[in-house]
Design an enzyme around this catalytic site. Structure first.
Site, PDB file in Angstrom:
ATOM      1  N   LYS A   1       2.947 -92.663  -7.971  1.00  0.00           N
ATOM      2  CA  LYS A   1       2.413 -91.295  -8.003  1.00  0.00           C
ATOM      3  C   LYS A   1       1.931 -90.846  -6.623  1.00  0.00           C
ATOM      4  O   LYS A   1       1.987 -89.672  -6.302  1.00  0.00           O
ATOM      5  CB  LYS A   1       1.293 -91.175  -9.045  1.00  0.00           C
TER       6      LYS A   1
ATOM      7  N   LYS B   1       8.870 -86.410 -17.913  1.00  0.00           N
ATOM      8  CA  LYS B   1       8.730 -84.970 -17.689  1.00  0.00           C
ATOM      9  C   LYS B   1       8.874 -84.674 -16.195  1.00  0.00           C
ATOM     10  O   LYS B   1       9.599 -83.759 -15.793  1.00  0.00           O
ATOM     11  CB  LYS B   1       7.351 -84.527 -18.200  1.00  0.00           C
TER      12      LYS B   1
ATOM     13  N   LYS C   1      13.667 -93.805 -15.533  1.00  0.00           N
ATOM     14  CA  LYS C   1      12.995 -93.689 -16.826  1.00  0.00           C
ATOM     15  C   LYS C   1      12.891 -92.223 -17.252  1.00  0.00           C
ATOM     16  O   LYS C   1      12.604 -91.365 -16.403  1.00  0.00           O
ATOM     17  CB  LYS C   1      11.599 -94.304 -16.653  1.00  0.00           C
TER      18      LYS C   1
HETATM   19  P1  TYM Z   1       2.369 -90.985 -21.252  1.00  0.00           P
HETATM   20  O1  TYM Z   1       1.743 -89.703 -21.653  1.00  0.00           O
HETATM   21  O2  TYM Z   1       3.124 -91.021 -19.965  1.00  0.00           O
HETATM   22  O3  TYM Z   1       3.370 -91.496 -22.373  1.00  0.00           O
HETATM   23  C1  TYM Z   1       2.990 -91.635 -23.737  1.00  0.00           C
HETATM   24  C2  TYM Z   1       3.684 -92.867 -24.331  1.00  0.00           C
HETATM   25  O4  TYM Z   1       5.114 -92.740 -24.218  1.00  0.00           O
HETATM   26  C3  TYM Z   1       5.662 -93.897 -23.592  1.00  0.00           C
HETATM   27  N1  TYM Z   1       6.833 -93.509 -22.779  1.00  0.00           N
HETATM   28  C4  TYM Z   1       8.025 -94.097 -22.844  1.00  0.00           C
HETATM   29  N2  TYM Z   1       8.495 -95.103 -23.602  1.00  0.00           N
HETATM   30  C5  TYM Z   1       9.798 -95.455 -23.434  1.00  0.00           C
HETATM   31  N3  TYM Z   1      10.651 -94.851 -22.562  1.00  0.00           N
HETATM   32  C6  TYM Z   1      10.218 -93.844 -21.782  1.00  0.00           C
HETATM   33  N4  TYM Z   1      11.062 -93.244 -20.942  1.00  0.00           N
HETATM   34  C7  TYM Z   1       8.864 -93.414 -21.905  1.00  0.00           C
HETATM   35  N5  TYM Z   1       8.123 -92.454 -21.293  1.00  0.00           N
HETATM   36  C8  TYM Z   1       6.883 -92.531 -21.844  1.00  0.00           C
HETATM   37  C9  TYM Z   1       4.527 -94.425 -22.710  1.00  0.00           C
HETATM   38  O5  TYM Z   1       4.695 -95.786 -22.391  1.00  0.00           O
HETATM   39  C10 TYM Z   1       3.315 -94.157 -23.581  1.00  0.00           C
HETATM   40  O6  TYM Z   1       3.097 -95.199 -24.500  1.00  0.00           O
HETATM   41  N6  TYM Z   1      -1.493 -93.589 -19.370  1.00  0.00           N
HETATM   42  C11 TYM Z   1      -0.827 -93.225 -20.597  1.00  0.00           C
HETATM   43  C12 TYM Z   1      -1.695 -92.504 -21.591  1.00  0.00           C
HETATM   44  C13 TYM Z   1      -2.944 -93.242 -21.981  1.00  0.00           C
HETATM   45  C14 TYM Z   1      -3.054 -94.364 -22.840  1.00  0.00           C
HETATM   46  C15 TYM Z   1      -4.448 -94.639 -22.926  1.00  0.00           C
HETATM   47  C16 TYM Z   1      -2.128 -95.147 -23.517  1.00  0.00           C
HETATM   48  C17 TYM Z   1      -4.220 -92.900 -21.592  1.00  0.00           C
HETATM   49  N7  TYM Z   1      -5.123 -93.741 -22.179  1.00  0.00           N
HETATM   50  C18 TYM Z   1      -4.925 -95.714 -23.693  1.00  0.00           C
HETATM   51  C19 TYM Z   1      -2.604 -96.217 -24.263  1.00  0.00           C
HETATM   52  C20 TYM Z   1      -3.972 -96.491 -24.361  1.00  0.00           C
HETATM   53  C21 TYM Z   1       0.341 -92.278 -20.263  1.00  0.00           C
HETATM   54  O7  TYM Z   1       0.334 -91.642 -19.248  1.00  0.00           O
HETATM   55  O8  TYM Z   1       1.288 -92.163 -21.261  1.00  0.00           O
END
Ligand code: TYM
Length: 328
Positions: free
Chosen positions: A113, A196, A193
């Protein structure tokens, strides 16, 4: 017997895509009965990068209605917005104060990032994993269903729990990640991957013709130059999607007929599109109903926040007592 507690979160970035869906959300739905489940729309995580405050609230509500439409019904789990429970940021501050800065600088996501947002490498971006650790530890959560890209953050959470427990006495369990069958789905470019920010996604609420257009132009096995060349499903991202959206028989049939060049990529994509829409159409329909009934969405979030606040208050009282800022 007490059910184990699950926590997971998603950022309100304006789009929930197929990667989120197969990597996380669908797994969450499958776990609802077996565990006590808490899911959060993590708005404070989303402000660590440039964002538009004037559309942020809409993004949060859109994320909520999409998740409810996917099956996170309020009688089966707690769904709430992170900022509705201020203890998340309170615990994050405390965790900031017990974590060496080097641990955060080493995180892959921080490095990625920082490259993507060179003109906005803020402190929040660095300390992001500790807000995530706080989300998890605040509920003494044990199991964290996430996609592969989050595993390093869960490892960090375990380290942080251990550090806190060693210093202030046993308080937090060390949580374990739980991956879905497809913990990493690639984007339509087939190279990075699905996300967005890379604009290589299929949004699960996109209109069918937009979804078709994206699939139609998606990269497949690049060695397959002509229709009559045999393909290799093993390296084709579209085949990975088939594994998530198509029946077992169709998957085997596609695997066979792609390898023998009996079907071409367009046919394979049409088939995927139909199966994907069969799965997404009911979600889209429910999400559209909820769009005209925002009070219902807000009610779900308020109920979820109220439940979570009770747990959060109790755990924070214990934490405040242990670190000596207030008698518990
Ligand atoms: P975020 O918002 O990027 O994504 C939400 C969930 O979707 C999964 N994901 C994917 N899985 C497979 N292939 C992909 N291309 C893909 N893109 C996204 C992510 O692994 C995630 O599970 N930091 C986290 C949010 C968060 C969180 C937490 C998660 C904040 N606090 C506590 C678990 C526990 C995030 O940015 O996810």
């Amino acid at each position: 017997m007490r059910k184990q507690r699950i926590f997971s979160g998603i950022q309100p970035t304006g789009v929930i895509h197929a990667g989120n869906y197969v990597g996380a959300i669908r797994n969450w739905i499958n776990l609802l009965d077996k565990y006590e489940c808490i899911f959060s729309i993590v708005d404070y995580h989303a402000i660590t990068v440039e964002y538009d405050a004037s559309t942020f609230q809409k993004n949060i509500i859109d994320a909520a209605r999409t998740l409810i439409a996917c099956g996170l019904e309020p009688d089966r789990c707690s769904l709430f917005v992170q900022s509705q429970v201020p203890e998340h940021t309170e615990l994050a501050w405390i965790l900031n104060c017990i974590t060496p800065i080097g641990d955060l600088e080493r995180m892959t996501q921080f490095k990625d990032k920082s490259r993507q947002h060179r003109d906005n490498i803020n402190v929040g971006l660095l300390s992001y994993p500790l807000l995530q650790a706080a989300d998890i530890l605040l509920y003494k959560s044990e199991i964290i269903p996430v996609g592969e890209d989050q595993v390093q953050h869960i490892e960090m959470t375990r380290r942080t729990a251990r550090r806190f427990n060693n210093r202030f006495g046993d308080t937090f369990p060390e949580p374990a990640e739980l991956l879905s069958n497809t913990p990493k789905i690639m984007g339509l470019d087939g190279k990075t991957k699905m996300s967005k920010s890379l604009n290589n996604f299929v949004g699960i609420l996109e209109p069918p013709d937009a979804i078709w257009e994206k699939l139609r132009t998606a990269v497949t096995d690049e060695n397959r130059k002509r229709r009559k060349d045999p393909g290799n499903p093993g390296i084709c991202n579209l085949f990975t999607m088939h594994k998530e959206f198509s029946s077992q028989e169709e998957i085997s049939e596609i695997d066979r007929t792609c390898r023998t060049a009996e079907i071409g990529c367009v046919e394979c994509k049409k088939n995927l599109f139909e199966n994907m829409m069969r799965c997404l159409a009911p979600v889209q329909q429910r999400a559209a109903e909820l769009e005209t009934n925002q009070e219902e969405v807000i009610e779900v979030l308020n109920t979820g926040a109220e439940r979570c606040r009770k747990i959060a208050e109790e755990v924070m009282n214990e934490v405040r007592g242990k670190i000596g800022v207030r008698k518990s």
